[in-house]
Write a protein that holds these residues in place. Structure first.
Motif, PDB file in Angstrom:
ATOM      1  N   ALA B 145      39.604  10.699  -1.567  1.00  0.00           N
ATOM      2  CA  ALA B 145      40.495  11.858  -1.559  1.00  0.00           C
ATOM      3  C   ALA B 145      41.649  11.592  -2.519  1.00  0.00           C
ATOM      4  CB  ALA B 145      41.010  12.110  -0.146  1.00  0.00           C
ATOM      5  N   ARG B 146      42.404  12.652  -2.786  1.00  0.00           N
ATOM      6  CA  ARG B 146      43.588  12.480  -3.626  1.00  0.00           C
ATOM      7  C   ARG B 146      44.705  11.763  -2.881  1.00  0.00           C
ATOM      8  NH1 ARG B 146      44.318  18.614  -6.139  1.00  0.00           N
ATOM      9  NH2 ARG B 146      42.316  18.654  -7.238  1.00  0.00           N
ATOM     10  N   SER B 147      44.591  11.793  -1.573  1.00  0.00           N
ATOM     11  CA  SER B 147      45.744  11.444  -0.741  1.00  0.00           C
ATOM     12  C   SER B 147      45.786   9.987  -0.308  1.00  0.00           C
ATOM     13  CB  SER B 147      45.734  12.323   0.507  1.00  0.00           C
ATOM     14  OG  SER B 147      44.502  12.166   1.191  1.00  0.00           O
ATOM     15  N   GLY B 148      44.822   9.165  -0.757  1.00  0.00           N
ATOM     16  CA  GLY B 148      44.728   7.812  -0.219  1.00  0.00           C
ATOM     17  C   GLY B 148      45.579   6.764  -0.911  1.00  0.00           C
ATOM     18  N   GLY B 149      46.313   7.152  -1.945  1.00  0.00           N
ATOM     19  CA  GLY B 149      47.091   6.164  -2.694  1.00  0.00           C
ATOM     20  C   GLY B 149      48.322   5.695  -1.937  1.00  0.00           C
ATOM     21  N   ALA B 150      48.823   4.508  -2.296  1.00  0.00           N
ATOM     22  CA  ALA B 150      50.022   3.948  -1.664  1.00  0.00           C
ATOM     23  C   ALA B 150      50.873   3.281  -2.745  1.00  0.00           C
ATOM     24  CB  ALA B 150      49.621   2.932  -0.598  1.00  0.00           C
ATOM     25  N   PRO B 151      52.183   3.175  -2.496  1.00  0.00           N
ATOM     26  CA  PRO B 151      53.045   2.523  -3.486  1.00  0.00           C
ATOM     27  C   PRO B 151      52.502   1.144  -3.853  1.00  0.00           C
ATOM     28  CG  PRO B 151      54.381   3.553  -1.776  1.00  0.00           C
ATOM     29  CD  PRO B 151      52.947   3.657  -1.327  1.00  0.00           C
ATOM     30  N   GLY B 152      52.508   0.851  -5.129  1.00  0.00           N
ATOM     31  CA  GLY B 152      51.994  -0.427  -5.607  1.00  0.00           C
ATOM     32  C   GLY B 152      50.571  -0.335  -6.134  1.00  0.00           C
ATOM     33  N   VAL B 271      43.842   1.973  -7.443  1.00  0.00           N
ATOM     34  CA  VAL B 271      43.219   0.824  -6.788  1.00  0.00           C
ATOM     35  C   VAL B 271      44.326  -0.100  -6.291  1.00  0.00           C
ATOM     36  CG1 VAL B 271      41.666  -1.162  -7.099  1.00  0.00           C
ATOM     37  CG2 VAL B 271      41.198   0.990  -8.297  1.00  0.00           C
ATOM     38  N   PRO B 272      44.285  -0.485  -5.010  1.00  0.00           N
ATOM     39  CA  PRO B 272      45.271  -1.458  -4.521  1.00  0.00           C
ATOM     40  C   PRO B 272      45.128  -2.762  -5.309  1.00  0.00           C
ATOM     41  CG  PRO B 272      44.034  -0.479  -2.700  1.00  0.00           C
ATOM     42  CD  PRO B 272      43.348  -0.056  -3.962  1.00  0.00           C
ATOM     43  N   GLN B 273      46.266  -3.396  -5.566  1.00  0.00           N
ATOM     44  CA  GLN B 273      46.292  -4.629  -6.373  1.00  0.00           C
ATOM     45  C   GLN B 273      45.193  -5.614  -5.960  1.00  0.00           C
ATOM     46  OE1 GLN B 273      48.580  -5.279  -8.991  1.00  0.00           O
ATOM     47  NE2 GLN B 273      47.080  -6.902  -9.315  1.00  0.00           N
ATOM     48  N   GLU B 274      45.022  -5.777  -4.637  1.00  0.00           N
ATOM     49  CA  GLU B 274      44.094  -6.824  -4.182  1.00  0.00           C
ATOM     50  C   GLU B 274      42.628  -6.449  -4.424  1.00  0.00           C
ATOM     51  OE1 GLU B 274      46.068  -4.996  -2.324  1.00  0.00           O
ATOM     52  OE2 GLU B 274      45.061  -4.255  -0.516  1.00  0.00           O
ATOM     53  N   ARG B 275      42.360  -5.175  -4.714  1.00  0.00           N
ATOM     54  CA  ARG B 275      40.962  -4.797  -4.970  1.00  0.00           C
ATOM     55  C   ARG B 275      40.649  -4.674  -6.462  1.00  0.00           C
ATOM     56  NH1 ARG B 275      40.917  -1.225  -0.061  1.00  0.00           N
ATOM     57  NH2 ARG B 275      40.920   0.661  -1.338  1.00  0.00           N
TER      58      ARG B 275
END
Lengths: 323, 323
Positions: B145-152, B271-275
Motif C-alpha cells: 500500500a502507499r501507507s506503509g512507509g515510516a520515517p527513516g 524500504v526500511p534500512q534493515e531490509r
C-alpha cells in the motif's frame, strides 16, 4: 468551483455507498483490496452512460448517479448474484461541487440500500461520461446465464415494461397524454429505475436463463433466445403494461414502448415447464409480479404475435450506434 | 463503416487478451463469472483515458489500447499483485473497423503478455473515452500500500523517469532536440509504457510502501509520503535520468520532466534500512534498475533538494482538472 482531482475523489468518493467489513483497502490507494469468502465466484460487469445518449443533457445529477449504478446492479440481478463492490470512472467537463454532491447522493443511496461499497474511483475532465464496474458474488457454479434456455421453456417478464421509455419520451416532450400523476410515475421509472436484485436471487435455481430488460423487451428476449440456441414465440398481448403507461400513451404506443423502448431494468427469464410450480411458490406474484409471455422454440425464428397475427417487432433492440 | 454495438463487441472484444481457465463465463452475458482460488484477495482499480486530455487527438489506436491497459496494470504492479482480468468501457464517436482492430491489438497484445483476460466490455457512442477496470489477485494480507512507509525508510525510484513526458512533448512539437533515435525512444516510452509487474511482485514483502509514477515523480512521492503520515527529503540530483532524455532535453528540462511530468509508470517504493540488503538480493539492479533518491522523514514537510539548495518542485503533481 474548481478542485484538484485528488481532493474531489477524497471528498465525494472515499466513503461512498455501504461500509463492508470485507473491504481491506478502499478508495485512495493505487488499487482496492477486498476479501473473497470461500466457495464463491466473482461476478463482474461494466456499463457506461454518456450524456446526450443514455440520458438527456442537463439531467438531474441525482438521477445520473442512481442510474449509473442501477444499470449495473440490474446486470447482477440478471445473474441471480449478490452485488458487493463498485468502481466508478467519472468524466465530467467541470468539477461542480453541488453537482457532485447530488450525483454522489444518488449513487450512494442506492449503493447503501443494496450493501454495495464503492472501492475505486477515477475522476477525469472531459464530456460527461459515467462508467461503473460492478462486482458481486455467486455460489460456485450457481448463476443465471442467458444461454441456459431450452425449447419448451416458458418465457416470463417481471413487473411492467415500457414505462421507462414512455417516461423518457415525456421528459423529452415527445409524449404529453395522461394525468400529471401518471406522467410523474413514468418519468420516475426512467430517472430512478429499481434493479430487481431480490427477484434475480429468488430465480437462481429455478430459471433456466435470464436477462435484464435494458434495450427493449423484444431485443432482449431475442438475445436470450439466441444465446440459448432457440427461437421464441411471444404473445405481445401478454406483455405487462401498467395503467399509467396505457393512460399516457394509449394501447398501441404503450405496446411499442414495451417492445422497443429500453431502460425498464425488469427481468426476462425462462423456466422449464416442470419448474413453473416452484416459481409460483418461491416468487410470490403479489410481491414480485411477473407474467408468462411466450415460449422458447426449436429453431431460430422469433415470432411476436397478437392473437393470430404475427407482429413485426418494430425495433428488435436498442442500438447505441444507431441511436 | 457502422456496426451495431452487439456485433462490435462480438467481433473485437469477445476473445480479447489471454484465455484463462478461471474464466467461467466471459464477454457476452449480462456479467462475467470468474473463479477465485482460496487464500487470495481481490485487487481492483479503474483508470480512464480521455482523448485530448490523457493522449493527443488522433493518437495511434494501437497506442491508446496499449496505454488504457498499461496504466491499470501499473496500479496492480504498485500493489505487488498479479493481474488476472480486465473490463473495458469504450466510448467512441464512430465505429471504425480498422481503428477498432488496431485498438484491440494494442490492448490484447499487452493483456496476453501478462496473462490477463478481458471478461467484460461495453461500447457506447460519444467522445473518445477509454475506461479499464483491472482485477488481480494477491495472497491474503500480502499487498503493497502507499501507507506503509515510516520515517527513516529509504525512497527508491525504478527505471528512468521523465522520458514519457519528454516523449509527449516531442509528439506535441514542444521539444525537438537530440537525435532521431533518442526522440523515437522517448516517444515510445509515452506511447507504449511497460507496467512494472515483475518488479512489483518482487518488492512485495520487502518494500514498506509503493506507488506507481503516473502523475510525476514529485507528486507521487508526495502522495506516498502523505499516505504514510511522513514527510520526505529527496535529492533531485539522484533521480534516474536516461541518456536519451538528457540528449533531447538538456539537464535542466530533463529534471523538470522527471519531477513533474507523468506517464512513466515506473515504481516509487520505500524500504526500511534493515531490509535494503534483501532488496539488492531479490531485485537484481541489472535486471530491474532502481535508485535511492531520499528518505522518509517524521513530520509533513517534503523537501526536494539539489546539493545544499532546496528546490521547489515546480508542479507537485499532475492535476487532471487543471490540465
Amino acid at each position: 468551483m474548481s478542485l484538484g482531482e485528488f481532493e474531489l475523489i477524497e471528498r465525494f468518493f472515499r466513503q461512498l455507498g455501504a461500509r463492508r467489513a470485507d473491504v481491506v483497502l478502499g478508495v485512495g490507494d493505487d488499487a482496492a483490496v477486498v476479501a473473497i469468502p470461500p466457495g464463491k465466484s466473482l461476478v463482474a460487469a461494466v456499463d457506461t452512460l454518456v450524456e446526450g445518449i443514455h440520458f438527456p443533457r442537463n439531467s438531474l445529477p441525482r438521477s445520473i448517479g442512481h442510474r449509473a449504478l442501477a444499470v449495473n446492479l440490474s446486470d447482477i440481478a440478471a445473474m441471480g448474484a449478490k452485488p458487493t463492490w463498485a468502481l466508478l470512472a467519472l468524466t465530467m467537463p467541470t468539477a461542480d461541487e453541488s453537482w457532485l454532491a447530488e450525483f454522489a447522493a444518488g449513487l450512494g443511496d442506492l449503493a447503501r440500500r443494496h450493501d454495495v461499497a464503492v472501492i475505486g474511483g477515477d475522476t477525469t475532465s472531459g464530456p460527461l461520461t459515467v462508467s461503473v464496474t460492478i462486482l458481486g458474488l455467486a455460489d460456485n457454479g450457481a448463476y443465471l446465464a442467458r444461454s441456459g434456455g431450452a425449447p419448451g421453456d416458458r418465457v416470463f417478464v417481471s413487473g411492467a415494461v415500457g414505462e421507462a421509455a414512455a417516461g423518457l419520451a415525456i421528459l423529452e416532450s415527445r409524449l404529453s397524454g395522461g394525468s400529471a400523476a401518471a406522467r410523474e410515475l413514468l418519468q420516475r421509472r426512467f430517472l430512478y429505475p429499481e434493479p430487481q436484485l431480490e427477484l434475480g436471487a429468488r430465480l437462481n435455481g429455478i430459471a433456466s436463463a435470464a436477462i435484464d430488460i435494458s434495450d427493449g423487451t423484444a431485443g432482449d428476449i431475442e438475445k436470450l433466445a439466441r444465446a440459448s440456441g432457440c427461437g421464441a414465440r411471444i404473445d405481445v398481448t401478454r406483455l405487462p403494461l401498467s395503467q399509467p403507461l396505457l393512460e399516457c400513451a394509449g394501447p398501441e404506443a404503450a405496446r411499442d414502448f414495451a417492445l422497443s423502448g429500453g431502460d425498464d431494468y425488469e427481468l426476462c427469464f425462462t423456466v422449464p415447464q416442470e419448474r413453473v410450480p416452484q416459481l409460483s411458490a418461491r416468487v410470490p406474484a403479489d410481491r414480485w409480479p411477473y407474467r408468462e409471455v411466450g415460449v422458447l422454440t426449436a429453431g431460430g425464428e422469433l415470432e411476436f404475435f397478437a392473437g393470430q397475427t404475427i407482429v413485426q417487432a418494430v425495433r428488435p433492440g436498442y442500438d447505441h450506434f444507431g441511436h
